[in-house]
Design a protein around this motif. Sequence first.
Motif, PDB file in Angstrom:
ATOM      1  N   ILE A   1       1.517   6.834  -6.597  1.00  0.00           N
ATOM      2  CA  ILE A   1       0.356   7.631  -7.022  1.00  0.00           C
ATOM      3  C   ILE A   1       0.554   9.098  -6.624  1.00  0.00           C
ATOM      4  CG2 ILE A   1      -2.141   7.984  -6.666  1.00  0.00           C
ATOM      5  CD1 ILE A   1      -2.366   4.902  -6.349  1.00  0.00           C
TER       6      ILE A   1
ATOM      7  N   HIS B   1      -3.280  13.185  -3.227  1.00  0.00           N
ATOM      8  CA  HIS B   1      -3.294  11.785  -2.770  1.00  0.00           C
ATOM      9  C   HIS B   1      -2.298  11.577  -1.622  1.00  0.00           C
ATOM     10  CE1 HIS B   1      -4.365   7.580  -3.202  1.00  0.00           C
ATOM     11  NE2 HIS B   1      -3.098   7.300  -2.992  1.00  0.00           N
TER      12      HIS B   1
ATOM     13  N   SER C   1      -5.054   9.888  -9.382  1.00  0.00           N
ATOM     14  CA  SER C   1      -5.535  10.114  -8.025  1.00  0.00           C
ATOM     15  C   SER C   1      -7.042   9.856  -7.911  1.00  0.00           C
ATOM     16  CB  SER C   1      -5.196  11.556  -7.628  1.00  0.00           C
ATOM     17  OG  SER C   1      -5.565  11.772  -6.313  1.00  0.00           O
TER      18      SER C   1
ATOM     19  N   ALA D   1      -7.740   6.189  -8.033  1.00  0.00           N
ATOM     20  CA  ALA D   1      -7.554   5.528  -6.731  1.00  0.00           C
ATOM     21  C   ALA D   1      -8.785   5.748  -5.846  1.00  0.00           C
ATOM     22  CB  ALA D   1      -6.300   6.066  -6.050  1.00  0.00           C
ATOM     23  N   ASP D   2      -9.347   6.941  -5.934  1.00  0.00           N
ATOM     24  CA  ASP D   2     -10.541   7.241  -5.123  1.00  0.00           C
ATOM     25  C   ASP D   2     -11.756   6.451  -5.601  1.00  0.00           C
ATOM     26  OD1 ASP D   2      -9.067   8.916  -3.579  1.00  0.00           O
ATOM     27  OD2 ASP D   2      -9.643  10.751  -4.638  1.00  0.00           O
TER      28      ASP D   2
ATOM     29  N   ASN E   1       0.870   3.926  -2.888  1.00  0.00           N
ATOM     30  CA  ASN E   1       0.419   5.278  -2.549  1.00  0.00           C
ATOM     31  C   ASN E   1       1.496   6.323  -2.845  1.00  0.00           C
ATOM     32  OD1 ASN E   1      -2.259   4.893  -1.718  1.00  0.00           O
ATOM     33  ND2 ASN E   1      -1.607   4.178   0.291  1.00  0.00           N
TER      34      ASN E   1
ATOM     35  N   LYS F   1     -11.402   3.042  -4.479  1.00  0.00           N
ATOM     36  CA  LYS F   1     -11.715   3.000  -3.040  1.00  0.00           C
ATOM     37  C   LYS F   1     -13.229   2.880  -2.819  1.00  0.00           C
ATOM     38  CE  LYS F   1     -11.047   6.000   0.998  1.00  0.00           C
ATOM     39  NZ  LYS F   1     -10.046   5.185   1.701  1.00  0.00           N
TER      40      LYS F   1
ATOM     41  N   ARG G   1       0.839  -1.214   0.000  1.00  0.00           N
ATOM     42  CA  ARG G   1       0.000   0.000   0.000  1.00  0.00           C
ATOM     43  C   ARG G   1       0.866   1.253   0.000  1.00  0.00           C
ATOM     44  NH1 ARG G   1      -3.791  -2.389   3.684  1.00  0.00           N
ATOM     45  NH2 ARG G   1      -2.533  -1.822   5.458  1.00  0.00           N
TER      46      ARG G   1
ATOM     47  N   LEU H   1      -6.564   1.273  -1.389  1.00  0.00           N
ATOM     48  CA  LEU H   1      -5.195   1.527  -0.929  1.00  0.00           C
ATOM     49  C   LEU H   1      -5.118   2.345   0.349  1.00  0.00           C
ATOM     50  CD1 LEU H   1      -3.480   2.232  -4.372  1.00  0.00           C
ATOM     51  CD2 LEU H   1      -3.337   0.157  -3.010  1.00  0.00           C
TER      52      LEU H   1
ATOM     53  N   SER I   1      -2.598   9.414   1.807  1.00  0.00           N
ATOM     54  CA  SER I   1      -1.521   8.418   1.956  1.00  0.00           C
ATOM     55  C   SER I   1      -0.817   8.590   3.299  1.00  0.00           C
ATOM     56  CB  SER I   1      -0.483   8.565   0.848  1.00  0.00           C
ATOM     57  OG  SER I   1      -1.085   8.373  -0.391  1.00  0.00           O
TER      58      SER I   1
END
Lengths: 74, 189
Positions: B66, B144, B80, B83-84, B63, B87, B59, B118, B148
């Motif tokens: 990213i 991000h 970014s 990734a959201d 992260n 999520k 992770r 992540l 992170s």
Amino acid sequence: MTSQEALKILIKNSTFIEEEKERLISLVDVMEEGDVKALAKALIEQRDREIEAAEEAVEHLDELLNAELLIDED
Amino acid sequence: MGERREGLHMPQVEESSEAEFEAKPRALELVARVKAVREALAVVLLNAEFAEGREAVMRTTLNALISVADTVPGVGDLVSWGADIAKILARAQYKRQRQMAELAGEDLGLVKMSKIELTPDVSVKIAVLTEFLEPLFLGLLPSHAIESSFQLYADFPKLKAMALELRKVYKESMEVSVEERVAINHFKD
């Protein structure tokens, strides 16, 4: 202690998998003295290198852990 | 050729001359080294204590990547936001799987969050709201990195546990038993 007995101990404590340790140990009694010594030398050198590498790894981990402890204290 | 390979794998004593055997310890040493690495990896991969630490390392690495990509306006925002979205999807899937397990009377502990989430310890609200800071900084702010950092803080105990466990494994490998010491001294004398 005979050289064969000492070599068997070294093989037993080596990083070989159990199956290979058994195969090597079964060969020790038929090895010539020169072969016994050469194999023992290689195993001892290998063990020294492993200890050295482990010491280095512990040192790095200690550095990491100390850094992390400092962050925790903050 | 096949016989020679086998000879490198383990000593063929009855055929070996002293000069020939000299080469074999080197092959044995190489095999032992590969096995040592493999065994160390197996310890890390199989030990339950390492499972959480392993995921935390993965992770943190992803992260960080990213966050670096997020400094690039445009492309970074896509990564970014990606990734959201991952999520949100992972959480929705997790919620749905838990509901189904609950209805089926199964153990809820068996339902795991997807690895594409992540930042599991950071709320969706924080993850999404930080994205809206981006336009204020012309897309240069690695938003991000904010979530992170929160995740890294939450992962510290897992990373520390893994480091301590690894340290223990290495320390154990450094120990030389009395019997082994006697055997080593036999050949050094």
